[in-house]
Design an enzyme around this catalytic site. Structure first.
Site, mmCIF file in Angstrom:
data_model
loop_
_atom_site.group_PDB
_atom_site.id
_atom_site.type_symbol
_atom_site.label_atom_id
_atom_site.label_comp_id
_atom_site.label_asym_id
_atom_site.label_seq_id
_atom_site.Cartn_x
_atom_site.Cartn_y
_atom_site.Cartn_z
ATOM 1 N N ARG A 157 -26.327 -5.968 -44.981
ATOM 2 C CA ARG A 157 -25.163 -5.482 -44.224
ATOM 3 C C ARG A 157 -25.618 -4.358 -43.320
ATOM 4 O O ARG A 157 -26.278 -3.414 -43.781
ATOM 5 C CB ARG A 157 -24.027 -5.000 -45.129
ATOM 6 N N SER A 186 0.845 -1.189 0.000
ATOM 7 C CA SER A 186 0.000 0.000 0.000
ATOM 8 C C SER A 186 0.880 1.239 0.000
ATOM 9 O O SER A 186 1.967 1.238 0.591
ATOM 10 C CB SER A 186 -0.898 0.003 1.238
#
Length: 442
Positions: free
Chosen positions: A310, A271
């Site tokens: 498409r 930490s």
């Protein structure tokens, strides 16, 4: 993903398998295979196909900078790539470039190839994680741990059974991905799916192209029926869910107040403010990567609604989304494998937790045993007094009960012993299934 967060979210082989360079190579691989397929059915000369194959194998011959710069002009990178290939091979051999195809044929097939390679990397990390889980299940087959439901202590189980559950999930994810990959199809239909530009040999070209690339040939194009992409999304999302489940178990078991496992990693877990901390960073990172998957899966499923021959936009949205999904799931799997490799179970701590939770059951068994001779109220008081004596003397309740001469001590202790049911047998079954999967792997 590149930059500051790539170390977390672009970890492992899957991220590299869907990089920009990998995309270019896949597009070129499709164009080369298409040239050879067209030659195989007699549409173009073999010499022209060889020239195209050689150009695709040497991207330095192509003006890829222009391909990238112009990719947005036509909505996809294939038109500028085709022009670059035609320039590279010359007018005579350009007849073998992009034969009878449309851009979607090349992009979709390249996407399938990319996915297959990335899933292979995902599978390798899933297999590594599963291997560790198998070892944990085998080693800790009968080691008790407190089972927890709805985030509360429930009844005792075994750490072996917990690890076997992880193992079954990871193996199941591998099997689902393998099923999807085995059915990945080639895409070849031409402009609107009629194969009109293939001189009557379109279906033959499709079959030859599929054979070249090791893909499945379909009866019709899947241009707007996006089941292959949806199947990939579903299997990848399920894998992410399994990975997240294992990772969150590790995170919870590693909490300071629980401390039943620890994740050990060289130079990792510290930490910036608290030097005493040892965070399970690999499990946390696996969760972080897996958490990105559901949104990407939802985007791909939402893109399934596509119009006519498409789609205008939905198809385009798939490319970065599936790329990102493969990358983040691969990263999650890579992190989980690392987390499990560094996992250190504390079976003593687990047993202590179970024992502490069992004090109530033992007190109840003692009261039940004393009831015939003392009556229910007095028996309850005697059991409560034994509990206070254990607490005051620092001994376990079992030790205090063992000193009594007014009950069958063995029977009382047996009545309070955790019932682990068929935990061991289920561990054995999961390990047997895992061994079958490993033995059947190529």
């Amino acid at each position: 993903m590149t930059g500051l967060f790539a170390g977390t979210f672009a970890r492992g082989g899957a991220a590299a398998a869907v990089s920009d360079d990998a995309w270019i190579r896949a597009l070129l691989e499709v164009e080369a295979a298409l040239a050879r397929a067209a030659a195989a059915v007699g549409l173009v000369p073999a010499t022209a196909a060889d020239a195209v194959t050689a150009a695709c194998a040497d991207p330095s011959r192509l003006d890829l900078a222009t391909v990238v710069a112009r990719a947005a002009d036509a909505g996809n990178p294939v038109p500028p790539l085709v022009r670059s290939l035609q320039d590279a091979v010359g007018e005579r051999d350009a007849v073998a470039v992009h034969v009878g195809a449309t851009s979607q044929d090349v992009v979709d097939t390249a996407l399938v190839l990319l996915a297959r390679r990335a899933v292979a990397e995902v599978d390798a990390d899933l297999a590594a994680a599963a291997g560790v889980c198998a070892a944990l299940a085998r080693t800790h087959r009968d080691d008790v741990v407190m089972g927890r439901t709805l985030m509360q202590q429930a009844l005792p189980t075994t750490f072996g059974l917990k690890a076997a559950g992880w193992l079954a999930g990871l193996d199941g994810a591998r099997l689902r991905l393998a099923e999807v990959v085995a059915t990945l199809p080639v895409q070849y239909g031409g402009a609107v799916g009629t194969l009109a530009a293939s001189s009557g040999a379109g279906t033959a070209v499709r079959a030859a192209l599929a054979a070249e690339l090791g893909l499945v040939a379909t009866a019709v194009p899947w241009s707007t029926v996006r089941l292959p992409v949806a199947d990939l999304a579903g299997a990848l999302g399920a894998a992410a869910g399994v990975v997240a489940t294992v990772a969150v178990d590790v995170v919870l078991l590693a909490q300071s107040e629980v401390a039943e496992v620890a994740e050990v990693g060289e130079g990792r877990g510290g930490s910036s403010a608290m030097p005493h901390k040892q965070n399970p960073v690999a499990a946390i990172s696996a969760r972080a990567c897996a958490r990105r998957a559901p949104g990407l899966v939802a985007t791909l499923l939402g893109a399934m609604e596509q119009e006519h021959e498409r789609a205008a936009g939905a198809w385009h949205s798939e490319w970065p989304t599936l790329t990102g999904l493969l990358s983040t799931v691969g990263s999650a799997c890579s992190w989980l494998a690392e987390s499990l490799r560094g996992l250190r179970p504390d079976v003593g701590r687990m047993a202590d937790t179970v024992a502490a939770a069992g004090e109530g059951a033992l007190a109840g068994a003692l009261a039940e045993a004393l009831t015939p001779s003392l009556g229910r109220g007095a028996a309850h008081d005697a059991a409560a007094e034994a509990t206070r004596r254990a607490r005051d003397t620092g001994r376990s309740l079992a030790e205090v009960v063992a000193t009594r001469t007014d009950v069958d001590v063995a029977a009382v202790l047996a009545a309070a012993t955790p019932d682990l049911g068929e935990a061991g047998a289920q561990v054995d079954a999961a390990l047997a299934e895992h061994e079958q999967l490993v033995e059947g792997a190529p």
